[in-house]
Structures are given as C-alpha cells and as structure tokens.
Write a protein that holds these residues in place. Sequence first.
Motif, mmCIF file in Angstrom:
data_model
loop_
_atom_site.group_PDB
_atom_site.id
_atom_site.type_symbol
_atom_site.label_atom_id
_atom_site.label_comp_id
_atom_site.label_asym_id
_atom_site.label_seq_id
_atom_site.Cartn_x
_atom_site.Cartn_y
_atom_site.Cartn_z
ATOM 1 N N TYR A 103 -52.540 -52.498 -33.323
ATOM 2 C CA TYR A 103 -51.735 -53.099 -34.375
ATOM 3 C C TYR A 103 -50.847 -54.154 -33.743
ATOM 4 O O TYR A 103 -50.627 -54.161 -32.524
ATOM 5 C CB TYR A 103 -50.880 -52.056 -35.094
ATOM 6 N N LEU A 104 -50.351 -55.047 -34.547
ATOM 7 C CA LEU A 104 -49.553 -56.157 -34.050
ATOM 8 C C LEU A 104 -48.092 -55.946 -34.407
ATOM 9 O O LEU A 104 -47.755 -55.715 -35.563
ATOM 10 C CB LEU A 104 -50.043 -57.479 -34.654
ATOM 11 N N GLU A 105 -47.244 -56.048 -33.404
ATOM 12 C CA GLU A 105 -45.808 -56.071 -33.648
ATOM 13 C C GLU A 105 -45.443 -57.435 -34.231
ATOM 14 O O GLU A 105 -46.173 -58.422 -34.045
ATOM 15 C CB GLU A 105 -45.054 -55.834 -32.343
ATOM 16 N N PRO A 106 -44.312 -57.526 -34.947
ATOM 17 C CA PRO A 106 -43.898 -58.834 -35.465
ATOM 18 C C PRO A 106 -43.796 -59.866 -34.347
ATOM 19 O O PRO A 106 -43.207 -59.623 -33.304
ATOM 20 C CB PRO A 106 -42.521 -58.533 -36.077
ATOM 21 N N GLY A 107 -44.423 -61.034 -34.553
ATOM 22 C CA GLY A 107 -44.388 -62.093 -33.564
ATOM 23 C C GLY A 107 -45.562 -62.089 -32.612
ATOM 24 O O GLY A 107 -45.791 -63.089 -31.913
ATOM 25 N N GLU A 108 -46.326 -60.991 -32.547
ATOM 26 C CA GLU A 108 -47.479 -60.947 -31.656
ATOM 27 C C GLU A 108 -48.650 -61.730 -32.262
ATOM 28 O O GLU A 108 -48.844 -61.745 -33.475
ATOM 29 C CB GLU A 108 -47.914 -59.505 -31.404
ATOM 30 N N LYS A 109 -49.447 -62.352 -31.390
ATOM 31 C CA LYS A 109 -50.624 -63.069 -31.827
ATOM 32 C C LYS A 109 -51.848 -62.163 -31.735
ATOM 33 O O LYS A 109 -51.889 -61.254 -30.911
ATOM 34 C CB LYS A 109 -50.836 -64.310 -30.960
ATOM 35 N N PRO A 110 -52.858 -62.385 -32.581
ATOM 36 C CA PRO A 110 -54.078 -61.564 -32.505
ATOM 37 C C PRO A 110 -54.677 -61.597 -31.111
ATOM 38 O O PRO A 110 -54.643 -62.615 -30.420
ATOM 39 C CB PRO A 110 -55.006 -62.219 -33.541
ATOM 40 N N ARG A 111 -55.204 -60.469 -30.692
ATOM 41 C CA ARG A 111 -55.767 -60.346 -29.353
ATOM 42 C C ARG A 111 -57.100 -59.612 -29.438
ATOM 43 O O ARG A 111 -57.365 -58.870 -30.375
ATOM 44 C CB ARG A 111 -54.805 -59.582 -28.436
ATOM 45 N N ARG A 112 -57.931 -59.789 -28.437
ATOM 46 C CA ARG A 112 -59.244 -59.165 -28.414
ATOM 47 C C ARG A 112 -59.088 -57.664 -28.144
ATOM 48 O O ARG A 112 -58.300 -57.240 -27.304
ATOM 49 C CB ARG A 112 -60.113 -59.791 -27.329
#
Length: 371
Positions: free
Chosen positions: A322-331
């Motif tokens: 899951y993505l924290e606020p501000g994180e960019k999508p990652r593989r």
Amino acid sequence: MILLSWLLWAALLAALAGGLWALYRTPPQVSLRRELAPSAFQGVRTPMALQVQIHSRLPVRYRIEDAVPRTVIPDVQPVFTGELLGTREHRLDTLLTLNARGVHDWPAATVRWADPLGLFWHSVALPVPDRLEVFPGTHGLILPDLLRPLLSEGSLSRTVGLEDPITLRGARDYQTGDPPGRVHWRLSARTGTLTVRELERTAASSLTIFLDTSGGATFTESAVRLAASLVREAMALDLPVAVASNGGSTAPGRGADALHRALLHLARLQPLLDLPTIPSTRPGGNLIILTALAGDALVAQAMRARATASRVVIVAMPEGFYLEPGEKPRRQWSGAPDTIRELERRAGVLAGAGVLVYVLRGNQSVLRLGG
C-alpha cells in the motif's frame, strides 16, 4: 634562596587555586522554565520559549545547556553562556520539529560554572520535569463507505447510517456490486427485472478501532497514522470513539478528553508479537480492525465481535503493498501473504455475516480506503 622563592610562589599559587576551588564549589542559583504545548502531532513544528535566570554573588563564568529529547530537533540549540556578577536573564524562542511519536520525558538541564579564570569547572544537573506527548501524524482520507455512513446516534435516515435489515424503503434495479442477499426475488420474478431492496438506515452508537500490531514496526507506524486519521474523522462526525490494542483500550467518548485518550494510546503503542485479543465492543457499535496479517485467530475474533457490534470491518494492510501519502507507485516483486489471499477468498462469506473486508492491494493508497 632561589629554590625557597619558587617554593613560596608554588605555595601561594596552590593556596590561591585551592581557595578558588573551595570558593566556587557552590553552584550559582539557576531557574529554568519552558513554555510549550504539552502535546502535538508527529512531523509538525511546535513553538517553545525557554526562560533562564541565573544569580551569583561571585563573579562567575557559566554555560547552561537544556538537552531536548533525542527525537525532538530544535531550530536553535538551547545553550546559554556568559560571565556575570549578580543576576541575569536569558530568553530563547525557537521551533521544535517532532520526528517520532511517543511520550518523551525531558532530560535534566546541565549547569556548568567556573571561576573568572576558568581554572576549575563544575557541573550539576538541573531537573526541570517536563513531558512531551507526540501523537501520530494524520492524513486526509476519502471514506465514502467506511466512516461517513456512521454519522451519529439517532433515528432512521434515508442517506446516512447502517442499513436496518428489518425495514424496507423501496426497490430499485440491480447494480453491479449489490450483495445477493439484497435481491428481491419475488418482485424480480413478477417484473422480469432483477430488483434489489432498498433499506432504511440507522446510525451507530460508537466506533472502536483495534490495532493488531503483530505485523511489525513498519506496519505499526502506518497503522497508528491511519488510526489517528480515522479518529479525527469520527470526531468530526460527533461519533463516540475508542481505540484498542493488546495493550488495552480507551473509554469511548466524544470531545477533547476522549480524543486525547485515543491519541495518547496510539502514541504509546509498540509492536507486539502476541496473538491479537480483541476486547468486547459496545453493543450496537462498529469495530474497525487494522491488521497486516489477518490470521485465522483474528478473523475468528472478528466473527465473535459481530455478535454485539453492528458492523465489523477488517482493513488488511500487508506491508509493502500500500502507498503512504506522498509515496509514488513502485514495482511489486512478491505476492501478498497467504493469510491475506485467504482473507480475500473468504470476503464474500464474511460480508454475509456482517464482517466487511478491505484489502489494500499493491500500489493502493491509504487515502482512498473504502473508496
């Protein structure tokens, strides 16, 4: 004769040094007072004013250091130095950056002083009891299905609250995603169109947020931030809120005291490897469970909690998915844990029993939880 003169001078200097050492053994009078908010949120900058008064009847050199907790970073280090005879006051206004949640005890200040020549330095700790409560940071949430229906206690409503299965407001055409249990089979057979029942809604009595911290340190930090954000949203909706974990639970309530209890519990929360134990929830309330693993023991307890709770929601947050606020999508290089995949397979059955399941899949932001 020369040797005697050197001995006299050495004795004189030794007597002078001994006198200075004895004369300056007593520390100057120092008072230190901090002015800062007793609590704040992680990641913010909070102001602090520091006032120091020092008094000495002898000429003295001094250095006063007020060490802040290790996870608190001041813009200006609180250090005061100088020379004085009599009384002097210092004041420092600065901002503190709070880097970690928790309840931080302020270390004692250090007072160092010496004679005017700086021959003999002494030091003493100056206890100034203070405690700084740093609550987890919060972030915005888009929660159309998770919290917004839980508006407040009250009577039946057409738009907000939980669906009351014993009521019937009307019928409408089936839409993708409608649960099979809502299908009005008799009316569908008569009209030839798949139709679902529309129910009245009734509001919940309270909200309990349970954190399963057995998922490790990284998950715990994300979970406490999400829980703090849910608490904030629920308080804005005037809903009684409680926070629970294996370390205990807070009393449900509204207002500043209940908010402080919930946030303080989250500030102190630490990862535990013990099996989660969900406390009994208030009858008619709602239970949100935050977990990284969602093992069989947790799901079984969620089912038992459903006996008294109006609704139980399991929010599964497998670490790294899951993505924290501000994180960019990652593989993503690996799949979700087996327990999470099993939870997804059972989601339909659990929903029929009143236990909803939300799994934050790869590259899904916590901001859109429930969306």
